[in-house]
Write an enzyme that holds these catalytic residues in place. Structure first.
Site, PDB file in Angstrom:
ATOM      1  N   GLU A  76      37.410  44.812  41.126  1.00 21.51           N
ATOM      2  CA  GLU A  76      36.571  43.648  41.415  1.00 21.51           C
ATOM      3  C   GLU A  76      35.084  43.979  41.384  1.00 21.51           C
ATOM      4  OE1 GLU A  76      39.274  44.368  43.196  1.00 21.51           O
ATOM      5  OE2 GLU A  76      40.566  42.595  43.167  1.00 21.51           O
ATOM      6  N   HIS A 145      45.444  37.714  52.431  1.00 21.11           N
ATOM      7  CA  HIS A 145      45.510  36.759  51.318  1.00 21.11           C
ATOM      8  C   HIS A 145      45.385  35.312  51.795  1.00 21.11           C
ATOM      9  CE1 HIS A 145      47.216  40.248  49.261  1.00 21.11           C
ATOM     10  NE2 HIS A 145      47.150  39.610  48.112  1.00 21.11           N
TER      11      HIS A 145
END
Lengths: 339, 330
Positions: A76, A145
């Site tokens: 990322e 998440h």
């Protein structure tokens, strides 16, 4: 002019916004983990590539090819930073940070690079990038998440932040975000992907920084964000049966904030409840309360009430997760305390 | 390698300008005229100049804490640079960046960086732009031996390699990350060999020899322009000043410093071009005079420029944003 509309899901509305902008502007590219899917697998582009783990970017690779729909490694920091560099040098990248909870591994590139470059360069640069990212509890995806965390980004100078609640708003806000010359965080609630609604064909823009009154009412203002707009509307419906008419203000943009929309509704109803799925400390909800106290104090006939998640990570077990997420019942209880 | 005479003159002029700029900044800083921190590049001139000799304004570089030399090698105006270091409104970043964030996108200079390892992903982005639009632009990522240990650097090298981006990674190994010797912080015998992990060429270069840097960078940049992907160069050199001004430099010995000064990149260049009859002593001295004049002018310009009006704090955050939401509340 009559614009044809049809029913699309929130997922389809986002997909359509990306498709239309990629057709319109060759500098728009998409990058992220599995946004195409199955890189190097022969013919998969035409035969069911993922288009993201929840299929939001499905079939874009078949129209635009892998040169513009870029599967990234699970790096990322590298690809969010590459989006910054591409934006500064002439592209309009849309980078997907799969779950917002992953911001920890790439925050420097968002916060110290993307958000600050223009300022540190004395205004000579612009960073027209979008980071699409999934938020929200309700999937049983637990601690890493499921967060919302948009308040972290709304806190940061240099970033804009939007969180649509409907398919119509999702499409119009994403098109606006892609065309915006500043970096925009675009928060998609994973529990809304299957929600459907009327969406016009063709392109249209919802201005960043404009809230929307989703329901008119005179007795109390309920300001809500993302999925919580629907919780607020459900609460308002039930309250109406008891003769309390709530006005539901969908914030849509978290930065900049439509202060006028909040204050003018408050001026009318004189009571305020804020519904926010994010953690409560230093949150957008707390910011709205501060706004009401600072600039709307004379309007207030009652304390401001915040209906939020607790100050905990998102838990796993269904009973715990249901406890975590604000409910219509909690909104109704908060309204009843002040009306 | 044959280098055209005009380019030789340019190389000398840029190296001399960087040295004169940094020596003068050290003086002005010691005199208390500069706010904040400065990290000086003196001693490493051959790297920035040897690399940037192959770039145009349309090519991009990302830089480091120690970014003045990269700016000058990339052609950023030294008056506007000096004014920036003085915090003046006429600074290249209008006094909003300072030494650690000095930048000029019009010259393809994407910023010094206050974050060690902040630049490599951004360089990939510039390379991605060039690849996507099909231009022949390249991006050069300067980073220090300290940044060689950041995850972003490794992620970026991998990304550039799998996408075959036109990026050249130039590690300026000046032997110390702040006060920590590179032999302590790096597990590998050299940084260049890490390129093997990303299936790209990795080349160790004497960073005090501008001819060596010029040659290695020329090949790497040409390779990038041909679409053949990234290269890692490790250029070893020595910074004459401390990590930042005010650093007592207790971690290295005077003998070590003296040994490196024997290999001064500017003196080595002079000896080479004079012994080979490529440039004359008179013309090198004339360049020195011009450079000194330019630095004096830059300081005069910086000193006589106004500070930015305080309310300029609120501008340049966004392209568009409600100004009342940028201001402090009360």
């Amino acid at each position: 002019m009559v614009v044809a509309t049809r029913v699309l899901s929130y997922r389809q509305a986002i997909n359509e916004a990306l498709r239309l902008e990629m057709r319109r502007d060759p500098t728009v590219i998409l990058m992220g983990e599995d946004v195409a899917g199955g890189a190097t697998v022969q013919h998969i582009e035409q035969e069911g590539a993922w288009g993201g783990p929840l299929g939001v970017t499905k079939s874009l690779v078949s129209e635009f090819g892998r040169q513009r729909v870029l599967d990234t490694p699970i790096s990322e920091a590298a690809f969010i930073g590459a989006a910054v560099g591409a934006a500064v040098t002439g592209l309009r990248p849309v980078a997907e940070l799969m779950f917002v909870d992953f911001f920890g591994v790439c925050m420097d590139q968002i916060f110290n690079q993307g958000a600050k470059l223009r300022y540190m360069f004395g205004g000579k640069a612009k960073v027209p990038m979008v980071i699409r990212t999934m938020i929200g509890a309700g999937f049983g995806a637990a601690g890493q998440h499921s967060g919302c965390h948009y308040s972290v980004f709304a806190h940061m100078p240099g970033l804009k932040a939007v969180a649509p609640a409907t398919p119509y708003d999702a499409k119009g806000l994403l098109i606006a975000a892609i065309r915006d010359d500043d970096p925009v965080m675009f928060f998609e609630h994973k529990m809304l992907y299957d929600m459907t609604g009327e969406v016009p064909e063709g392109d249209y823009v919802i201005p960043i920084g404009k809230a929307d009154i989703k329901r008119q009412g005179n007795d109390v203002t309920i300001v809500a964000i993302s999925r919580m707009v629907h919780i607020a509307l459900e609460a308002a419906k039930r309250l109406s049966a008891d003769g309390i008419e709530a006005e539901v203000v969908d914030l849509r943009s978290l930065s900049p904030l439509d202060e006028d929309a909040v204050l003018s509704s408050l001026a009318k109803t004189r009571r305020l409840v804020v519904v926010d799925e994010d953690n409560p400390r230093c949150s957008v909800a707390a910011d709205i309360a501060a706004l009401a106290v600072d600039k709307g104090f004379d309007y207030l006939d009652a304390p401001v009430k915040l209906v939020t998640a607790p100050h905990t990570p998102v838990p796993f077990s269904p009973s715990l997760e249901q406890y975590y997420i604000p409910t219509p019942e909690r909104v109704i209880a908060a309204v009843r305390e002040i009306v | 390698m044959e280098i055209p005479r005009e380019r030789l003159r340019w190389i000398y002029e840029r190296m001399a300008l960087i040295r004169a700029f940094e020596d003068r900044v050290a003086q002005e800083f010691a005199a208390g005229k500069l706010p904040g921190f400065v990290h000086l590049y003196a001693g490493e001139e051959a790297i920035a100049v040897g690399v940037c000799a192959h770039l145009t304004d349309r090519d991009y570089i990302t830089s480091t804490h120690r970014g003045h030399g990269h700016c000058i090698a990339k052609g950023v105006d030294v008056k506007a640079m000096m004014a920036e270091l003085f915090g003046k409104a006429t600074g290249v970043c209008k006094g909003k960046g300072g030494s650690m964030h000095i930048a000029d996108v019009d010259k393809g200079m994407l910023g010094a960086n206050g974050i060690v390892g902040g630049g490599p992903p951004i360089a990939c982005g510039a390379g991605l732009m060039a690849k996507t639009l099909g231009t022949d632009q390249v991006a050069v990522c300067f980073f220090g031996d300290g940044a060689a240990e950041q995850g972003t650097t490794h992620e970026a090298m991998n990304l550039a390699a799998i996408w075959k981006l036109p990026v050249v990674f130039v590690c300026e190994n000046n032997l110390y990350a702040e006060s920590t010797p590179w032999t302590y912080h790096c597990a590998a015998p050299d940084i260049a060999s890490r390129a093997a992990a990303y299936d790209m060429p990795g080349i160790l270069v004497d960073g005090t020899d501008v001819f060596a840097v010029y040659e290695a960078a020329g090949e790497a940049i040409a390779r990038a322009r041909r679409g053949e992907g990234p290269t890692l160069l490790e250029c070893r050199a020595f910074r004459y000043y401390g990590h930042f001004q005010g650093d007592a430099v207790s971690y290295r010995t005077p003998e070590e410093e003296a040994a490196y000064r024997q290999r001064d990149p500017i003196q080595r260049f002079r000896q080479t071009v004079l012994s080979q009859g490529l440039l004359s002593e008179d013309e090198l001295d004339a360049i020195d005079t011009t450079v000194q004049h330019e630095i004096n002018e830059a300081v005069r310009f910086a000193e006589s420029s106004p500070l930015p009006p305080p309310e300029d704090c609120l501008t340049d955050v966004y392209v568009s944003y409600p100004v009342e939401q940028l201001a402090f509340r009360h």
